[in-house]
Design a protein around this motif. Structure first.
Motif: not given
Length: 338
Positions: A125-145
């Motif tokens: 929060l003090r120093a936000p970094g860029e997050v790649l939404a595409g790979p993050m979403l793909a991994v998170a969906v598989v993780g949810l399953l």
């Protein structure tokens, strides 16, 4: 009420028919825990790679949580295996408490994980970094399953056991972590607002803390031999006095759990006049088992002063007749019939 401990004491110690000290965890439950471990450990590696590539704290935190999940599931499985080892002269209850120690470790690791995630979130929060939404979403969906599958497998197990419950709570936290990662990825994809990633990580931590505290308190109470939460000592005493014939009073009641679902008790039982321990003690054990699920009880029996005096009189009377019979014996023993 105080008792004269010069009275004769009868001790009754019974394990009950078919009583076993081994935790009643089925082979199916053990296989479920082991399967959950394999799935969790395998996907944890995938999530670590995805978190690093996408620079997502939510994914990295969830991967860290999955690491503790894998350890929790492995500890649970090992706890069940070791807990079934036979008792011996040194460990008369066997190794049943190993699973409680494993549950305590699970709770402590949850607290440690929460602290680490909160610290990382503050830094981001003090120093936000860029997050790649595409790979993050793909991994998170598989993780949810994967988490849903593991949660379903574990939830079918015996939730009264501290380790299965602890492992289920771990996976539930992971499931929430995957949902948070999906939400964060969608927000970042559509709005580009990076702080959502650490913020949702902290919110998931707050949800985990409640479950972690419950698990820690449960394991701590068992290790401290506290009275199980569903049993009240005053109720136990009143129930025995009111429902078991021949019980005059119940004192020195101690109730505790050796492990999940294995409740023990010791108590001092005062018999009413003319009551016989051989009949009253089994009835007390049945009442404890049926009403309070106490399957292992040690009962010390004392008599009221009046009953004690009657016993002593009977003892003297019997001794007198015994001496009288010997007085009629011949010089070489009892007379033999001719």
């Amino acid at each position: 009420m105080p008792h004269d401990h010069n009275h004769d004491h009868d001790h009754a110690h019974d394990h009950g028919a078919g009583h076993s000290h081994a935790p009643s965890v089925s082979a199916a439950n053990e296989r479920g825990v082991l399967t959950g471990f394999a799935l969790t450990a395998g996907f944890m590696l995938v999530e670590v790679v995805g978190g690093v590539l996408s620079n997502s704290l939510a994914l990295i935190a969830d991967a860290g949580h999955m690491l503790t999940d894998a350890a929790a599931l492995l500890l649970a499985w090992v706890g069940f295996r070791i807990g079934r080892r036979a008792s011996d002269a040194r460990r008369t209850f066997g190794y049943m408490r190993f699973e409680v120690l494993a549950g305590l470790v699970n709770a402590v690791t949850l607290f440690g994980l929460v602290l680490w995630i909160v610290w990382e979130a503050i830094q981001r929060l003090r120093a936000p970094g860029e997050v790649l939404a595409g790979p993050m979403l793909a991994v998170a969906v598989v993780g949810l399953l994967v988490n849903c599958l593991v949660f379903w497998i574990l939830h079918r197990g015996d939730q009264s056991h501290v380790n299965i419950k602890g492992a289920t709570l771990h996976v539930l936290g992971d499931l929430l972590g995957s949902v948070a990662a999906i939400v964060a990825a969608l927000v970042i994809h559509f709005t580009g607002w990076m702080p959502i990633d650490p913020i949702l990580s902290v919110l998931v931590c707050l949800l985990i803390l409640r479950s972690a505290w419950s698990l820690l308190r449960n394991a701590f109470d068992i290790l401290m031999e506290a009275v199980p939460p569903d049993i009240d000592i005053a109720t136990v005493r009143a129930h025995l006095r009111q429902t078991v014939p021949g019980v005059a009073d119940v004192d020195h009641v101690h109730v505790w759990s050796i492990t999940s679902g294995k409740v023990l008790a010791t108590l001092e039982l005062t018999l009413a006049d003319e009551a016989h321990a051989a009949r009253v003690v089994p009835a007390v054990k049945r009442a404890l088992a049926e009403r309070f699920s106490i399957g292992h009880a040690t009962v010390e029996v004392v008599h009221t002063p009046q009953a004690q005096c009657a016993l002593e009189r009977r003892g003297r009377h019997t001794h007198h007749h015994h001496d009288h019979d010997h007085a009629h014996d011949g010089p070489h023993g009892p007379e033999r019939a001719r």
